[in-house]
Design an enzyme around this catalytic site. Structure first.
Site, PDB file in Angstrom:
ATOM      1  N   GLU A 194      -1.027   6.986  -4.302  1.00  0.00           N
ATOM      2  CA  GLU A 194      -2.446   7.344  -4.370  1.00  0.00           C
ATOM      3  C   GLU A 194      -2.663   8.765  -4.900  1.00  0.00           C
ATOM      4  OE1 GLU A 194      -0.970   6.216  -1.682  1.00  0.00           O
ATOM      5  OE2 GLU A 194      -1.923   4.337  -1.045  1.00  0.00           O
TER       6      GLU A 194
ATOM      7  N   ASP B  10      -5.532  25.510 -41.508  1.00  0.00           N
ATOM      8  CA  ASP B  10      -6.282  26.200 -42.564  1.00  0.00           C
ATOM      9  C   ASP B  10      -5.607  27.547 -42.829  1.00  0.00           C
ATOM     10  OD1 ASP B  10      -8.324  26.850 -44.358  1.00  0.00           O
ATOM     11  OD2 ASP B  10      -9.501  27.817 -42.790  1.00  0.00           O
TER      12      ASP B  10
ATOM     13  N   VAL C 218       0.835  -1.208   0.000  1.00  0.00           N
ATOM     14  CA  VAL C 218       0.000   0.000   0.000  1.00  0.00           C
ATOM     15  C   VAL C 218       0.865   1.252   0.000  1.00  0.00           C
ATOM     16  CG1 VAL C 218      -1.701   1.334   1.305  1.00  0.00           C
ATOM     17  CG2 VAL C 218      -1.944  -1.147   1.108  1.00  0.00           C
ATOM     18  N   ALA C 219       1.956   1.225   0.781  1.00  0.00           N
ATOM     19  CA  ALA C 219       2.835   2.399   0.874  1.00  0.00           C
ATOM     20  C   ALA C 219       3.491   2.733  -0.451  1.00  0.00           C
ATOM     21  CB  ALA C 219       3.905   2.148   1.948  1.00  0.00           C
TER      22      ALA C 219
END
Length: 615
Positions: free
Chosen positions: A283, A325, A278-279
């Site tokens: 996140e 254009d 998780v570390a």
């Protein structure tokens, strides 16, 4: 079916109709055969699926995994934080792209809701979606065109085809067959197209294509059928996600077994491994990337650029080719008289755009007001009277000078006003007794003005065709015989203007001694007195040359794609630095014959300009 090459009778036969239009019974049959005249939408993914996608892309799945592991590890606060990041990011991303998608879904708004037709010999106003091939439609100034049609009758008919070509200059339409080779369909002067509008004049036309079979429908199909590809950022994020996920899991497994060597219990080792995994999951990366891209979108919006997908912002940084254009993008979209020839002298005209301010210069020396009046006023008068455009001063809604009518004709009015000539007064001095409209065969138009003491025809047209009808020339207030030497000098000056990609018009007059029984080109446009030439162009925007220089410095190649003529496009491209010495002009007709490989080779090997192209 090359309907533009057919004679009018053949067009009626080909489309199975007549001057009385289709019968109601035939209309019903054709509506069943061809379907409604509408732009069909390619069925896309439902909005709910687009929203849900933000929850299961690779990086989101990695965060979901981290949230599950956080639950197992007994850290609900971390779980809530990760889930919150996923939800907030999904809502924010979806909302940004939803707004942009809505802003770009504007194709259908260009199409009119009603059309005027002749059916069973009667004039009718119907819903545009009820039009079918073979319908005889009526055209008037201000009308929006509802379907592709072949013109069979016209009275000074001009249309704005910018929705197809990008060129806002009104285009004259004719009813005669058009048999030139190597010309694309949208360049045919006897065809009108769905999504365009009638700028001036009136006429009648036979519908030959509706709905998705029309040129506009083809564009709509192309825009809706393009498959989405991953942007460079999305590809990199995918790679980073796999790398981070692999490292996190690898480190978790490594420390799980390392904990066994240190005597930790199975439960402690499992919790420790989950914490490591998780570390190592960033996140904050997803919302950080989303927020930075959203800020980029907002900055682009302030510069009038609409970004449909957030990931496209980063893709702009990877650009190595820009296709652009010409009219209104590289140029000001405001025709301006740059040079005039009258009385044997070439005169430079300063000032750009529709603002009537500027000066007249001969060999670098400014011409004074008295000299302008004596030398140029007849040329100004001829240009202003053989004209239907108007110059509009700034107001609260429009801070700049604007025009009403044809930009080329408006440029003549602006030039006259620059010289202090009162266009309004010129119109009030007499009244227009007759007008001979422009025709592609004659390449001229004339107006006859009646004054208390005389009647004068003012003629405007292509230089060669107009000069052929001139026997005299006006020089410094005197009329002299037009000799061959002077004639060749005028033609040479016209060629010099053309080489500089200037659009040239010639002007002549004739005093009518005896009123004719009827006004025809044969009895009006003869024995003319040549007055002069006016050469004009749509000037480049002031900031474009510097922007092109910066792009080239950054290694970005610029390719001009325009509906205008090749020489005009090349001249503008050289002026602003897009092309240098060697360049190749590929026309729309040539482009249709070339394969993708040949086009790619041409782009890579040399500077290329695409001219006279349509979508």
């Amino acid at each position: 079916m090359e309907i533009y090459k057919l004679e009018q009778k053949a067009v009626f036969k080909e489309l199975g109709t007549s001057n009385d239009g289709l019968s109601n019974e035939e209309v019903a049959n054709r509506q069943e055969q061809y379907g409604p005249n509408i732009i069909e939408e390619v069925k896309g993914r439902p909005l709910i699926l687009k929203f849900v996608e933000n929850f299961y892309h690779l990086f989101a799945l990695l965060l979901w995994g981290a949230a599950v592991l956080a639950v197992i590890a007994g850290t609900p606060e971390l779980t809530y934080a990760i889930v919150g990041v996923i939800i907030i990011n999904a809502i924010f991303s979806f909302w940004q792209e939803f707004k942009a998608e809505k802003a770009t879904a504007a194709l259908k708004e260009l199409l009119p809701t009603h059309a005027k037709v002749i059916r069973d010999g009667e004039h009718q106003k119907i819903l545009a979606k009820e039009l079918v091939p073979g319908d005889l439609i009526l055209l008037e100034e201000g009308d929006a065109v509802s379907a592709d049609a072949r013109v069979i009758e016209n009275y000074e008919l001009r249309t704005n085809d910018s929705a197809l070509t990008g060129e806002s200059h009104p285009r004259r339409k004719f009813s005669d067959p058009f048999v030139e080779k190597d010309v694309s369909t949208t360049d045919s002067p006897n065809l009108i197209f769905s999504g365009t509008s009638v700028v001036s004049g009136s006429g009648r036309a036979l519908v030959y294509a509706t709905g998705m079979k029309s040129e506009f429908g083809r564009i709509a199909y192309l825009t809706q059928s393009i498959k989405a590809e991953l942007s460079p950022l999305q590809k990199q994020m995918k790679a980073v996600t796999r790398l981070v996920g692999g490292l996190a899991v690898g480190l978790g497994v490594f420390f799980f077994f390392l904990g066994g060597l240190t005597g930790l219990s199975l439960e402690d080792r499992f919790v420790f491994a989950i914490g490591i995994i998780v570390a190592n999951v960033p996140e904050g990366l997803l919302p950080t990337v989303t927020l930075s891209l959203a800020l980029g979108v907002q900055r682009m919006v302030k510069r009038n650029a609409l970004i449909k997908k957030l990931s496209s912002v980063e893709t702009l940084g990877s650009t190595n080719v820009i296709a652009t254009d010409k009219t209104g993008t590289l140029t000001q979209n405001e025709m301006t008289v740059r040079e005039i020839w009258t009385g044997g002298q070439n005169v430079d005209v300063s000032g750009v755009g529709y603002e009537p301010s500027g000066g007249f210069f001969i060999d670098g020396k400014e011409v004074n007001k008295g000299e302008i009046e004596s030398k140029f006023n007849l040329l100004f008068k001829t240009g202003a009277l053989s004209n239907t455009s108007k110059l509009l001063p700034p107001n609260e809604e429009q801070p700049k000078w604007t025009i009403l009518g044809d930009p080329t004709e408006a440029a003549l009015v602006v030039a006259a006003e620059k010289g202090g000539f009162s266009v309004q007064k010129a119109h009030e001095e007499g009244f227009m007794a007759h007008q001979l409209p422009f025709e592609s065969v004659r390449k001229r138009m004339s107006v006859v003005y009646r004054y208390p003491d005389k009647t004068v025809a003012y003629v405007k047209g292509a230089p060669v065709e107009t000069l052929d009808l001139c026997s005299k020339i006006w020089i410094d207030g005197k009329v002299k015989k037009l000799d061959e030497k002077t004639k060749q000098e005028i033609l040479k000056q016209n060629d010099d203007y053309a080489k500089s990609a200037l659009r040239v018009l010639a002007f002549a007059i004739r005093e009518i001694d005896k009123e004719p029984k009827e006004y025809t080109s044969e009895n009006i446009e003869k024995d003319l007195t040549f007055v002069g030439l006016m050469a004009m162009m749509d000037p480049p925007r002031e900031e474009v040359a510097e922007a092109v220089k910066k792009a080239h410095t950054a290694g970005i190649k610029i390719i001009m794609i325009t509906g205008d003529y090749g020489l005009t496009a090349e001249s503008i491209a050289r002026k602003i630095g897009i092309v240098d010495k060697n360049s190749r002009i590929i026309t729309g007709a040539e482009l249709e014959r070339l394969g993708d490989e040949e086009v790619g080779k041409a782009i890579n090997e040399q500077d290329v300009i695409f001219a006279r192209v349509s979508p």
